[in-house]
Design an enzyme around this catalytic site. Sequence first.
Site, short mmCIF file in Angstrom:
data_model
loop_
_atom_site.label_atom_id
_atom_site.label_comp_id
_atom_site.label_asym_id
_atom_site.label_seq_id
_atom_site.Cartn_x
_atom_site.Cartn_y
_atom_site.Cartn_z
N HIS A 8 -8.38 -2.16 3.11
CA HIS A 8 -8.80 -2.29 4.50
C HIS A 8 -10.07 -3.11 4.67
CE1 HIS A 8 -5.61 0.48 4.97
NE2 HIS A 8 -5.90 0.85 6.20
N GLY A 12 0.82 -1.20 0.00
CA GLY A 12 0.00 0.00 0.00
C GLY A 12 0.86 1.25 0.00
MG MG Z 1 -3.25 3.44 6.68
#
Ligand code: MG
Length: 223
Positions: A156, A58
């Site tokens: 997420h 990420g």
């Molecule tokens: Mg984060």
Amino acid sequence: MVAPHQIEIPKELARLLAGRQELIRATKGFMPQDEGKALALALYDCDLPNDVPAVEIGSYIGLSTIYLGTVAKEQMRPLVSVDHHRGSQENQAGWEYHDPTLVDPISGKMDTLYLFRRTLELAQLADTVIIAVADSQTFAKAFSGEIGFLFIDGGHGIDEARTDYESWVPKITQGGHLAIHDVFPDPALGGQAPFLLYQRALVEGFRETIAQGSLRVMRKDSK
Ligand code: MG
């Protein structure tokens, strides 16, 4: 309940990060400074040989990469930063963390790659950070070998987070570290996927070393 850990930044690390302050302030992202410093400290504490790479899942525009890359550069350790650069679910139009300026008008898709690359250039990290433009699960299949440090801050959602964990955590070598961002034990404060990863790691041989804000760092002590 784990006791809070006092974070103390060594002078040498503070000096390295001080040189990045302006860029850190100017870079979009979701990493408060106290958590960024704690993240840098986690890699700084990694005493594994420097041919064992660090991996970040990420990248977004590279705010956390500045923290990790600054340390990796000093250690002469490669940092592999993995992101498809099309934004996570929460970055898409209509979601909480959408930034319309990051949509490529030609493809109509999110594109954070060129800004990420610019961040690395400005941080003088182009030789330290290996940019992997890929889905993390796909890339993990092509990535053999052990890693000394893993930072999970990708999708997420429950499934994406679990996939990142299962694809990469088994690659962490003994004595290596696992850092997870956005760990919120209280569901009222944030999504539970990273917290589930954190809990899982604690029963799978990891011992907590740093807790700062929503950042948790653990060391792999046993198989
Ligand atoms: Mg984060």
